[in-house]
Scaffold this motif. Structure first.
Motif, PDB file in Angstrom:
ATOM      1  N   GLN A   1     -65.387 -21.128 -76.025  1.00  0.00           N
ATOM      2  CA  GLN A   1     -65.668 -20.041 -76.961  1.00  0.00           C
ATOM      3  C   GLN A   1     -64.386 -19.416 -77.499  1.00  0.00           C
ATOM      4  OE1 GLN A   1     -68.688 -18.103 -74.103  1.00  0.00           O
ATOM      5  NE2 GLN A   1     -69.395 -17.448 -76.120  1.00  0.00           N
ATOM      6  N   GLU A   2     -63.417 -19.247 -76.609  1.00  0.00           N
ATOM      7  CA  GLU A   2     -62.160 -18.625 -77.016  1.00  0.00           C
ATOM      8  C   GLU A   2     -61.355 -19.528 -77.940  1.00  0.00           C
ATOM      9  OE1 GLU A   2     -58.099 -16.796 -74.950  1.00  0.00           O
ATOM     10  OE2 GLU A   2     -59.931 -17.007 -73.757  1.00  0.00           O
ATOM     11  N   ARG A   3     -61.314 -20.829 -77.606  1.00  0.00           N
ATOM     12  CA  ARG A   3     -60.466 -21.750 -78.383  1.00  0.00           C
ATOM     13  C   ARG A   3     -61.112 -22.171 -79.695  1.00  0.00           C
ATOM     14  NH1 ARG A   3     -59.630 -26.562 -76.420  1.00  0.00           N
ATOM     15  NH2 ARG A   3     -61.001 -26.496 -74.591  1.00  0.00           N
ATOM     16  N   HIS A   4     -62.457 -22.289 -79.704  1.00  0.00           N
ATOM     17  CA  HIS A   4     -63.120 -22.843 -80.887  1.00  0.00           C
ATOM     18  C   HIS A   4     -64.112 -21.886 -81.547  1.00  0.00           C
ATOM     19  CE1 HIS A   4     -61.327 -26.679 -79.852  1.00  0.00           C
ATOM     20  NE2 HIS A   4     -61.877 -26.627 -78.648  1.00  0.00           N
TER      21      HIS A   4
ATOM     22  N   ASN B   1     -72.368 -24.033 -74.035  1.00  0.00           N
ATOM     23  CA  ASN B   1     -72.948 -24.407 -72.744  1.00  0.00           C
ATOM     24  C   ASN B   1     -73.045 -25.921 -72.574  1.00  0.00           C
ATOM     25  OD1 ASN B   1     -73.448 -22.098 -71.192  1.00  0.00           O
ATOM     26  ND2 ASN B   1     -75.282 -21.598 -72.369  1.00  0.00           N
ATOM     27  N   LEU B   2     -73.316 -26.640 -73.664  1.00  0.00           N
ATOM     28  CA  LEU B   2     -73.562 -28.083 -73.558  1.00  0.00           C
ATOM     29  C   LEU B   2     -72.297 -28.854 -73.169  1.00  0.00           C
ATOM     30  CD1 LEU B   2     -75.942 -28.495 -76.633  1.00  0.00           C
ATOM     31  CD2 LEU B   2     -76.571 -28.317 -74.225  1.00  0.00           C
ATOM     32  N   PRO B   3     -71.198 -28.772 -73.936  1.00  0.00           N
ATOM     33  CA  PRO B   3     -69.986 -29.488 -73.519  1.00  0.00           C
ATOM     34  C   PRO B   3     -69.399 -28.933 -72.223  1.00  0.00           C
ATOM     35  CG  PRO B   3     -69.527 -28.105 -75.436  1.00  0.00           C
ATOM     36  CD  PRO B   3     -71.011 -28.116 -75.253  1.00  0.00           C
ATOM     37  N   ALA B   4     -69.568 -27.635 -71.980  1.00  0.00           N
ATOM     38  CA  ALA B   4     -69.047 -27.042 -70.743  1.00  0.00           C
ATOM     39  C   ALA B   4     -69.763 -27.630 -69.538  1.00  0.00           C
ATOM     40  CB  ALA B   4     -69.213 -25.534 -70.776  1.00  0.00           C
ATOM     41  N   GLY B   5     -71.072 -27.776 -69.634  1.00  0.00           N
ATOM     42  CA  GLY B   5     -71.831 -28.361 -68.534  1.00  0.00           C
ATOM     43  C   GLY B   5     -71.455 -29.798 -68.278  1.00  0.00           C
ATOM     44  N   TRP B   6     -71.268 -30.573 -69.343  1.00  0.00           N
ATOM     45  CA  TRP B   6     -70.901 -31.981 -69.188  1.00  0.00           C
ATOM     46  C   TRP B   6     -69.505 -32.111 -68.578  1.00  0.00           C
ATOM     47  CZ3 TRP B   6     -73.542 -36.187 -68.871  1.00  0.00           C
ATOM     48  CH2 TRP B   6     -72.902 -37.430 -68.980  1.00  0.00           C
ATOM     49  N   HIS B   7     -68.580 -31.277 -69.039  1.00  0.00           N
ATOM     50  CA  HIS B   7     -67.225 -31.298 -68.489  1.00  0.00           C
ATOM     51  C   HIS B   7     -67.233 -30.951 -67.002  1.00  0.00           C
ATOM     52  CE1 HIS B   7     -62.917 -30.518 -67.993  1.00  0.00           C
ATOM     53  NE2 HIS B   7     -63.255 -29.353 -67.457  1.00  0.00           N
ATOM     54  N   THR B   8     -68.012 -29.952 -66.630  1.00  0.00           N
ATOM     55  CA  THR B   8     -68.060 -29.516 -65.230  1.00  0.00           C
ATOM     56  C   THR B   8     -68.629 -30.605 -64.338  1.00  0.00           C
ATOM     57  OG1 THR B   8     -68.357 -27.233 -65.970  1.00  0.00           O
ATOM     58  CG2 THR B   8     -68.896 -27.725 -63.672  1.00  0.00           C
ATOM     59  N   LEU B   9     -69.675 -31.273 -64.798  1.00  0.00           N
ATOM     60  CA  LEU B   9     -70.229 -32.386 -64.020  1.00  0.00           C
ATOM     61  C   LEU B   9     -69.221 -33.522 -63.871  1.00  0.00           C
ATOM     62  CD1 LEU B   9     -73.890 -32.530 -65.357  1.00  0.00           C
ATOM     63  CD2 LEU B   9     -73.178 -31.977 -63.029  1.00  0.00           C
ATOM     64  N   GLY B  10     -68.385 -33.702 -64.901  1.00  0.00           N
ATOM     65  CA  GLY B  10     -67.380 -34.768 -64.853  1.00  0.00           C
ATOM     66  C   GLY B  10     -66.256 -34.493 -63.873  1.00  0.00           C
ATOM     67  N   THR B  11     -66.060 -33.236 -63.517  1.00  0.00           N
ATOM     68  CA  THR B  11     -65.022 -32.861 -62.542  1.00  0.00           C
ATOM     69  C   THR B  11     -65.686 -32.329 -61.279  1.00  0.00           C
ATOM     70  OG1 THR B  11     -64.849 -30.661 -63.549  1.00  0.00           O
ATOM     71  CG2 THR B  11     -63.334 -32.364 -64.340  1.00  0.00           C
ATOM     72  N   LEU B  12     -66.799 -32.937 -60.915  1.00  0.00           N
ATOM     73  CA  LEU B  12     -67.654 -32.481 -59.829  1.00  0.00           C
ATOM     74  C   LEU B  12     -66.883 -32.304 -58.523  1.00  0.00           C
ATOM     75  CD1 LEU B  12     -70.541 -31.892 -58.878  1.00  0.00           C
ATOM     76  CD2 LEU B  12     -70.787 -34.335 -58.419  1.00  0.00           C
ATOM     77  N   ARG B  13     -67.125 -31.163 -57.890  1.00  0.00           N
ATOM     78  CA  ARG B  13     -66.507 -30.867 -56.604  1.00  0.00           C
ATOM     79  C   ARG B  13     -67.572 -30.348 -55.636  1.00  0.00           C
ATOM     80  NH1 ARG B  13     -62.594 -25.713 -55.312  1.00  0.00           N
ATOM     81  NH2 ARG B  13     -62.351 -26.100 -53.073  1.00  0.00           N
ATOM     82  N   HIS B  14     -67.528 -30.832 -54.405  1.00  0.00           N
ATOM     83  CA  HIS B  14     -68.424 -30.343 -53.370  1.00  0.00           C
ATOM     84  C   HIS B  14     -67.674 -29.383 -52.451  1.00  0.00           C
ATOM     85  CE1 HIS B  14     -70.537 -33.984 -54.737  1.00  0.00           C
ATOM     86  NE2 HIS B  14     -71.626 -33.356 -54.349  1.00  0.00           N
TER      87      HIS B  14
ATOM     88  N   VAL C   1     -69.184 -21.689 -66.366  1.00  0.00           N
ATOM     89  CA  VAL C   1     -68.940 -20.459 -67.132  1.00  0.00           C
ATOM     90  C   VAL C   1     -67.484 -20.391 -67.568  1.00  0.00           C
ATOM     91  CG1 VAL C   1     -68.882 -17.941 -67.016  1.00  0.00           C
ATOM     92  CG2 VAL C   1     -70.831 -19.187 -66.069  1.00  0.00           C
ATOM     93  N   ARG C   2     -66.555 -20.762 -66.671  1.00  0.00           N
ATOM     94  CA  ARG C   2     -65.136 -20.791 -67.022  1.00  0.00           C
ATOM     95  C   ARG C   2     -64.895 -21.742 -68.186  1.00  0.00           C
ATOM     96  NH1 ARG C   2     -62.316 -16.475 -65.445  1.00  0.00           N
ATOM     97  NH2 ARG C   2     -62.184 -16.218 -63.185  1.00  0.00           N
TER      98      ARG C   2
END
Length: 298
Positions: free
Chosen positions: A152-155, A163-176, A145-146
């Protein structure tokens, strides 16, 4: 017969469907209630002003709110255990609560539900006294969501595209996250990329993924996704969407409870409640508030 007192309708003009209506929004809402022979006064306000407007309108005993689940959550927080009835206009993006209450997704249909006057009481839940109507989560979802809000704010991207690029980015910086949870009992450690806490019991069964059979069963549902790689989590997401999850493989913890406490290594942690991001102090206390809200429903 004396004239009926107009209902107060408060609409979040920044909500998904509401923002698309633009300047025609108020006219559309008024027309929907006119067709239902229900007089109203309509105010279209910014999201930050919803709470103050609801608080004033609640004194009349009925308030109608138009927006998404986050907007409804902020309104519900002011109506906990009161006799004020909440009317819902599904003007957000997904409108999960409205759908599960059987409220039509069109304005005339939703207005008719309110005009008919059928009421029911439903559960709310809270985390550190912050109310949510659907669910709360820690980990991947708040991070996504962040990232989405930043895009959304920048572009200026619509939410569904961001949601699509945000989800991919979040998975790429995966944290447990290393957490310690206690569900109606002794604490236990878990390590998870995503902890989900539902207001009432959510299903993962085929054809019912993300749905609740009841909105008043007095329970929290808890799902802690098992640690995994990015590819593994994508696979889990695909299985979850079609109701083919494997509990022993996909979840570190699955449970149903009335209260849950959660501790973390950090003093604060981000929590998404109905899609809205909060940073809360740990430990967290989750609890269900049985039949705490009266709503108009089908």
């Amino acid at each position: 017969m004396p004239a009926r007192k107009p209902l107060t309708v408060i609409v979040n003009k920044g909500g998904g469907a509401a923002s698309r209506a633009g300047d025609a929004l108020v006219d559309q809402v008024e027309a929907a209630f006119a067709a239902a022979d229900c007089p109203v006064t309509v105010a279209a306000v910014a999201g930050k002003d919803i709470a103050s407007c609801v608080e004033k309108a609640a004194k009349s005993g009925t308030v109608v709110v138009g927006g998404g689940d986050g907007t409804l959550g902020s309104a519900a927080a002011l109506l906990v255990d009161t006799k004020t009835t909440l009317g819902i206009l599904p003007l957000g993006t997904r409108n999960h609560l409205a759908r599960e209450l059987g409220i039509p997704m069109d304005l005339p249909g939703a207005a008719r539900i309110i005009a008919d006057g059928h009421k029911r009481r439903i559960d709310l839940s809270s985390v550190n006294d912050h109310i949510f109507v659907n669910n709360a989560s820690i980990g991947l979802y708040p991070a996504m969501v962040r990232a989405r809000e930043d895009l959304q704010e920048r572009h200026g991207l619509p939410k569904w595209i961001a949601n699509l690029p945000a989800g991919w980015h979040t998975l790429g910086t995966l944290r447990h996250h290393r957490l310690r949870v206690a569900m109606d009992g002794a604490p236990r450690p878990i390590r998870t990329p995503l902890l989900f806490v539902g207001n009432n019991v959510y299903s993962l069964d085929l054809g019912k993924v993300g749905q609740r059979d009841a909105l008043d069963d007095g329970k929290l549902s808890v799902f802690a996704v098992a640690p995994n790689s990015r590819a593994g989590l994508i696979g889990f997401g695909l299985r979850a969407m079609i109701g083919r999850t494997e509990p022993g493989r996909d979840f570190a913890t699955v449970g149903v409870c009335e209260t849950m406490t959660l501790s973390a290594r950090a003093n604060t942690i981000e929590v998404a409640t109905d899609g809205e991001i909060l940073r809360l102090k740990t430990p967290l206390t989750f609890k269900v508030l049985p039949r705490a809200l009266e709503v108009f429903a089908a």
